[in-house]
Design a protein around this motif. Structure first.
Motif, PDB file in Angstrom:
ATOM      1  N   GLY A  63       0.821  -1.217   0.000  1.00  0.00           N
ATOM      2  CA  GLY A  63       0.000   0.000   0.000  1.00  0.00           C
ATOM      3  C   GLY A  63       0.851   1.261   0.000  1.00  0.00           C
ATOM      4  N   TYR A  64       1.942   1.244   0.770  1.00  0.00           N
ATOM      5  CA  TYR A  64       2.852   2.397   0.780  1.00  0.00           C
ATOM      6  C   TYR A  64       3.442   2.605  -0.617  1.00  0.00           C
ATOM      7  N   ALA A  65       3.823   1.515  -1.259  1.00  0.00           N
ATOM      8  CA  ALA A  65       4.399   1.596  -2.608  1.00  0.00           C
ATOM      9  C   ALA A  65       3.376   2.123  -3.603  1.00  0.00           C
ATOM     10  N   LEU A  66       2.137   1.672  -3.483  1.00  0.00           N
ATOM     11  CA  LEU A  66       1.082   2.147  -4.370  1.00  0.00           C
ATOM     12  C   LEU A  66       0.850   3.642  -4.176  1.00  0.00           C
ATOM     13  N   ALA A  67       0.786   4.086  -2.918  1.00  0.00           N
ATOM     14  CA  ALA A  67       0.589   5.519  -2.642  1.00  0.00           C
ATOM     15  C   ALA A  67       1.746   6.348  -3.203  1.00  0.00           C
ATOM     16  N   ALA A  68       2.979   5.860  -3.036  1.00  0.00           N
ATOM     17  CA  ALA A  68       4.140   6.583  -3.559  1.00  0.00           C
ATOM     18  C   ALA A  68       4.102   6.639  -5.088  1.00  0.00           C
ATOM     19  N   SER A  69       3.695   5.542  -5.708  1.00  0.00           N
ATOM     20  CA  SER A  69       3.602   5.509  -7.175  1.00  0.00           C
ATOM     21  C   SER A  69       2.557   6.503  -7.679  1.00  0.00           C
ATOM     22  N   LEU A  70       1.415   6.548  -6.998  1.00  0.00           N
ATOM     23  CA  LEU A  70       0.367   7.503  -7.397  1.00  0.00           C
ATOM     24  C   LEU A  70       0.830   8.939  -7.195  1.00  0.00           C
ATOM     25  N   ALA A  71       1.564   9.190  -6.113  1.00  0.00           N
ATOM     26  CA  ALA A  71       2.083  10.539  -5.862  1.00  0.00           C
ATOM     27  C   ALA A  71       3.019  10.974  -6.985  1.00  0.00           C
ATOM     28  N   ILE A  72       3.858  10.058  -7.441  1.00  0.00           N
ATOM     29  CA  ILE A  72       4.776  10.365  -8.542  1.00  0.00           C
ATOM     30  C   ILE A  72       4.002  10.556  -9.840  1.00  0.00           C
ATOM     31  N   LEU A  73       3.091   9.633 -10.122  1.00  0.00           N
ATOM     32  CA  LEU A  73       2.317   9.689 -11.355  1.00  0.00           C
ATOM     33  C   LEU A  73       1.517  10.991 -11.480  1.00  0.00           C
ATOM     34  N   HIS A  74       0.916  11.404 -10.370  1.00  0.00           N
ATOM     35  CA  HIS A  74       0.074  12.606 -10.381  1.00  0.00           C
ATOM     36  C   HIS A  74       0.813  13.861  -9.922  1.00  0.00           C
ATOM     37  N   ARG A  75       2.102  13.700  -9.630  1.00  0.00           N
ATOM     38  CA  ARG A  75       2.923  14.822  -9.153  1.00  0.00           C
ATOM     39  C   ARG A  75       2.226  15.553  -8.001  1.00  0.00           C
ATOM     40  N   ASP A  76       1.805  14.760  -7.006  1.00  0.00           N
ATOM     41  CA  ASP A  76       1.048  15.297  -5.880  1.00  0.00           C
ATOM     42  C   ASP A  76       1.530  14.640  -4.585  1.00  0.00           C
ATOM     43  N   ALA A  77       2.361  15.362  -3.857  1.00  0.00           N
ATOM     44  CA  ALA A  77       2.940  14.829  -2.629  1.00  0.00           C
ATOM     45  C   ALA A  77       1.891  14.571  -1.550  1.00  0.00           C
ATOM     46  N   VAL A  78       0.700  15.129  -1.687  1.00  0.00           N
ATOM     47  CA  VAL A  78      -0.374  14.889  -0.722  1.00  0.00           C
ATOM     48  C   VAL A  78      -0.729  13.400  -0.683  1.00  0.00           C
ATOM     49  N   LEU A  79      -0.492  12.695  -1.770  1.00  0.00           N
ATOM     50  CA  LEU A  79      -0.830  11.276  -1.851  1.00  0.00           C
ATOM     51  C   LEU A  79       0.167  10.382  -1.111  1.00  0.00           C
ATOM     52  N   LEU A  80       1.316  10.936  -0.717  1.00  0.00           N
ATOM     53  CA  LEU A  80       2.307  10.138   0.004  1.00  0.00           C
ATOM     54  C   LEU A  80       1.784   9.770   1.389  1.00  0.00           C
ATOM     55  N   TRP A  81       2.047   8.538   1.810  1.00  0.00           N
ATOM     56  CA  TRP A  81       1.659   8.061   3.131  1.00  0.00           C
ATOM     57  C   TRP A  81       2.748   8.457   4.112  1.00  0.00           C
ATOM     58  N   SER A  82       2.362   9.022   5.244  1.00  0.00           N
ATOM     59  CA  SER A  82       3.347   9.444   6.240  1.00  0.00           C
ATOM     60  C   SER A  82       3.259   8.559   7.482  1.00  0.00           C
ATOM     61  N   TRP A  83       4.271   8.652   8.306  1.00  0.00           N
ATOM     62  CA  TRP A  83       4.258   7.905   9.555  1.00  0.00           C
ATOM     63  C   TRP A  83       3.107   8.389  10.439  1.00  0.00           C
ATOM     64  N   GLU A  84       2.808   9.681  10.395  1.00  0.00           N
ATOM     65  CA  GLU A  84       1.688  10.219  11.167  1.00  0.00           C
ATOM     66  C   GLU A  84       0.365   9.614  10.681  1.00  0.00           C
ATOM     67  N   ASP A  85       0.219   9.443   9.355  1.00  0.00           N
ATOM     68  CA  ASP A  85      -0.975   8.790   8.807  1.00  0.00           C
ATOM     69  C   ASP A  85      -1.097   7.368   9.365  1.00  0.00           C
ATOM     70  N   ASP A  86       0.027   6.672   9.390  1.00  0.00           N
ATOM     71  CA  ASP A  86       0.042   5.294   9.851  1.00  0.00           C
ATOM     72  C   ASP A  86      -0.359   5.207  11.322  1.00  0.00           C
ATOM     73  N   CYS A  87       0.207   6.087  12.150  1.00  0.00           N
ATOM     74  CA  CYS A  87      -0.102   6.083  13.583  1.00  0.00           C
ATOM     75  C   CYS A  87      -1.571   6.401  13.829  1.00  0.00           C
ATOM     76  N   SER A  88      -2.108   7.340  13.077  1.00  0.00           N
ATOM     77  CA  SER A  88      -3.521   7.699  13.203  1.00  0.00           C
ATOM     78  C   SER A  88      -4.416   6.516  12.840  1.00  0.00           C
ATOM     79  N   LEU A  89      -4.091   5.854  11.739  1.00  0.00           N
ATOM     80  CA  LEU A  89      -4.864   4.688  11.320  1.00  0.00           C
ATOM     81  C   LEU A  89      -4.773   3.580  12.359  1.00  0.00           C
ATOM     82  N   MET A  90      -3.579   3.333  12.883  1.00  0.00           N
ATOM     83  CA  MET A  90      -3.410   2.277  13.883  1.00  0.00           C
ATOM     84  C   MET A  90      -4.215   2.585  15.142  1.00  0.00           C
TER      85      MET A  90
END
Length: 80
Positions: free
Chosen positions: A17-44
């Motif tokens: 999932g992290y790889a998919l999010a990073a790929s989409l961020a690159i493809l769409h040139r949108d860093a908002v799509l990158l998954w962060s550690w804060e996102d992960d902690c919030s989800l957990m």
């Protein structure tokens, strides 16, 4: 056997999932799509509150995913 159009091979599904999010961020040139550690902690935290269990240990825990410590997951997130 299940067919697919695009395979993402990963040792842990979250990492795929992290790889998919990073790929989409690159493809769409949108860093908002990158998954962060804060996102992960919030989800957990949400998953623990919902009493979700770890797939390997069967325990409700916020610091282990698929039997792997949160420190390892953080290193993977930080590397993407």
């Amino acid at each position: 056997v299940v067919s697919c159009d695009h395979l993402i091979a990963a040792g842990v599904s979250n990492w795929g999932g992290y790889a998919l999010a990073a790929s989409l961020a690159i493809l769409h040139r949108d860093a908002v799509l990158l998954w962060s550690w804060e996102d992960d902690c919030s989800l957990m935290a949400d998953l623990v509150a919902a009493k979700a269990v770890d797939g390997m240990s069967g325990m409700v825990t916020g610091d282990i995913v698929d039997g792997i410590s949160s420190q390892v997951h953080q290193a993977v997130v930080d590397a993407t």
